[in-house]
Design an enzyme around this catalytic site. Structure first.
Site, mmCIF file in Angstrom:
data_model
loop_
_atom_site.group_PDB
_atom_site.id
_atom_site.type_symbol
_atom_site.label_atom_id
_atom_site.label_comp_id
_atom_site.label_asym_id
_atom_site.label_seq_id
_atom_site.Cartn_x
_atom_site.Cartn_y
_atom_site.Cartn_z
ATOM 1 N N SER A 251 7.481 -8.897 4.930
ATOM 2 C CA SER A 251 7.002 -7.591 4.454
ATOM 3 C C SER A 251 6.207 -6.809 5.493
ATOM 4 O O SER A 251 5.913 -5.638 5.276
ATOM 5 C CB SER A 251 6.132 -7.771 3.216
ATOM 6 O OG SER A 251 6.958 -7.981 2.102
ATOM 7 N N LYS B 255 7.645 -3.570 6.517
ATOM 8 C CA LYS B 255 7.694 -2.392 5.639
ATOM 9 C C LYS B 255 6.975 -1.162 6.199
ATOM 10 O O LYS B 255 7.545 -0.063 6.180
ATOM 11 C CB LYS B 255 7.161 -2.746 4.243
ATOM 12 C CG LYS B 255 8.070 -3.727 3.485
ATOM 13 C CD LYS B 255 7.401 -4.219 2.208
ATOM 14 C CE LYS B 255 8.271 -5.213 1.445
ATOM 15 N NZ LYS B 255 7.528 -5.850 0.334
ATOM 16 N N TYR C 161 17.803 -4.689 4.151
ATOM 17 C CA TYR C 161 16.370 -4.965 3.957
ATOM 18 C C TYR C 161 16.068 -6.428 4.287
ATOM 19 O O TYR C 161 15.061 -6.746 4.939
ATOM 20 C CB TYR C 161 15.983 -4.625 2.514
ATOM 21 C CG TYR C 161 14.684 -5.249 2.080
ATOM 22 C CD1 TYR C 161 13.467 -4.700 2.472
ATOM 23 C CD2 TYR C 161 14.670 -6.406 1.295
ATOM 24 C CE1 TYR C 161 12.274 -5.294 2.091
ATOM 25 C CE2 TYR C 161 13.479 -7.000 0.910
ATOM 26 C CZ TYR C 161 12.295 -6.446 1.311
ATOM 27 O OH TYR C 161 11.112 -7.036 0.953
ATOM 28 N N TYR D 297 -0.874 -5.447 -1.639
ATOM 29 C CA TYR D 297 -0.370 -5.603 -3.011
ATOM 30 C C TYR D 297 -1.503 -5.432 -4.005
ATOM 31 O O TYR D 297 -2.346 -4.566 -3.886
ATOM 32 C CB TYR D 297 0.328 -6.958 -3.183
ATOM 33 C CG TYR D 297 1.418 -7.194 -2.171
ATOM 34 C CD1 TYR D 297 2.462 -6.278 -2.037
ATOM 35 C CD2 TYR D 297 1.391 -8.292 -1.345
ATOM 36 C CE1 TYR D 297 3.471 -6.489 -1.109
ATOM 37 C CE2 TYR D 297 2.400 -8.514 -0.417
ATOM 38 C CZ TYR D 297 3.428 -7.610 -0.301
ATOM 39 O OH TYR D 297 4.411 -7.821 0.610
ATOM 40 N N VAL E 193 5.178 -12.647 3.099
ATOM 41 C CA VAL E 193 5.274 -14.002 2.540
ATOM 42 C C VAL E 193 5.400 -15.109 3.565
ATOM 43 O O VAL E 193 5.185 -16.274 3.231
ATOM 44 C CB VAL E 193 6.463 -14.215 1.576
ATOM 45 C CG1 VAL E 193 6.172 -13.704 0.207
ATOM 46 C CG2 VAL E 193 7.745 -13.728 2.125
#
Ligand code: GLN
Length: 404
Positions: free
Chosen positions: A65, A68, A191, A243, A261
């Protein structure tokens, strides 16, 4: 002399290890479950491109992530803010990273959670880009941020692709809402590939610094994205990057950040520093326990919290000398520090109080180290108005801070 910075980082690393081995390695991507959970590395990159690192700093892992914010940056640079905002919002979701987090309009809440990131993926590259072209743009763009060519870990890619049911459902949902232009299978494939790019903590620190430095890679000097893009990305990182723990993170660490992660965390402190940290064990929010700990220590020890109130505006006036106090009958206003809005406002208030006599005014900026666009305009306007009032004005500006 041996720099104390690495010794300090080593000390931070050791304390974070001593605090225990809480958390668990992500295992929903089978390949990720095979990593050594004890790996731990921390790196810093400064604005001039010096990189410090300790621990397993040569160990490479998939970016997950942490890709992103950079893909969001490329989408913004390639398609513009309005177009990107049509497809993905900027509000914290309060949900886990893999939730179906949509606004009432059907727009994914932000680009830092999976549904928003899958939607953002296809916005990198030109308007009519094929999935291959979007991916090529992403590899090239993220390599620009890192300052070296990044490669995909095919084993992790395959492993996640075969277990990507949840992301696939997110993509179909985004597509059903009219937010995803691409075929959902292509979007998830792309992705997942973007998440499988391989980095180490030193890469993360440089990538973070590039964002924190207005889009210029401090090592290669490449302008990867324009400064306005970085402002947008850092804002979304500050509110959505960690998050569901984003509020806790912002108050305790105070640095725009992103986690992933595989155990990576990166932090970008605007204009100052890029941080990369890696340790695979995650907390309940999916953030690396030890990397978060390390960032907390760095922020506290080095005063990096973005909301730490800087002591500037109240010390702007260095001295004010009245005409009576000096032989030549001038009035002097001496300023110091950095001229931004708040500092220039203090200066203007002092100039506002200058009586309408015929004493010449000297604005002494010899202790002013720099001025931003707003500070400069405000001071120049103050000078202009003093002159309109009939004052003779002399500006002493040896550091040429009022020049463009
Ligand atoms: N590739 C991972 C996924 O989509 C990335 C998630 C993460 O790093 N939080 O599930």
């Amino acid at each position: 002399m041996r720099t104390p910075v690495n010794d300090y980082l080593e000390e931070v690393r050791e304390t974070c290890i001593a605090e225990g081995d809480q958390g668990a390695v992500a295992d929903y991507i089978p390949e990720l479950a095979r990593v050594d959970p004890d790996r731990f590395a921390v790196a810093l990159c400064t604005i001039d491109g010096t990189v410090y690192s300790v621990g397993d700093d040569e160990h490479r892992f998939t970016i997950q992530s942490l890709s992103k914010p950079f893909v969001y940056a490329l989408a913004l640079a390639d398609r513009g803010l309005d177009k990107v905002l049509e497809h993905v919002g900027v509000e914290p979701s309060g949900d886990a990273f893999n939730e179906i987090s949509l606004e009432d309009s059907g727009r994914p809440r932000n680009p830092m959670i999976n549904i928003g990131a899958i939607t953002t993926h296809g916005l990198a590259g030109p308007e009519d880009a094929t999935p291959e072209q979007s991916m090529a743009r992403i590899v090239q763009g993220l390599s620009g941020f890192a300052g070296r060519t990044l490669e995909v870990d095919e084993a992790v890619f395959e492993s996640e692709r075969q277990t990507a049911d949840r992301n696939m459902s997110l993509a179909y949902m985004a597509r059903a809402q009219g937010m995803l232009e691409d075929d959902p299978r292509d979007a998830v494939d792309g992705y997942t590939r973007q998440c499988s790019l391989i980095v180490d903590v030193r890469d993360l620190a440089v990538m973070a610094m590039t964002l924190a430095g207005g889009g210029r890679n401090p090592i290669t000097d490449e302008q990867v994205v324009p400064p306005w893009v970085c402002r947008q990305v850092l804002s979304v990182m500050a509110t959505c990057g960690m998050y569901d723990a984003a509020g806790d993170w912002m108050s305790s660490v105070g640095i725009p950040a992103k986690s992933g992660v595989s155990g990576g965390v990166l932090g970008s402190l605007p204009g100052q520093i890029g941080i990369g940290a890696f340790s695979p064990r995650l907390d309940a929010f999916g953030n690396s326990v030890r990397a978060v700990r390390a960032c907390e220590r760095l922020s506290n020890d080095m005063g990096l919290h973005l909301m730490q109130v800087p002591e500037v505006a109240s010390h702007v006036l260095y001295d004010v000398v009245a005409p009576d106090d000096q032989g030549d009958g001038t009035r002097e206003v001496k300023l110091q520090g950095t001229m931004h809005f708040a500092a220039a406002e203090v200066a203007l208030r002092e100039l506002e109080g200058v009586p309408e006599d015929d004493a010449p005014v000297v604005l002494d900026l010899s202790r002013v180290s720099s001025a931003n666009r707003v500070g400069r305009r405000m001071l120049l306007e103050g000078v202009r108005r003093l002159k309109l009032d009939g004052h003779e004005v002399r500006v002493e500006d040896p550091n040429t801070v009022l020049d463009d």
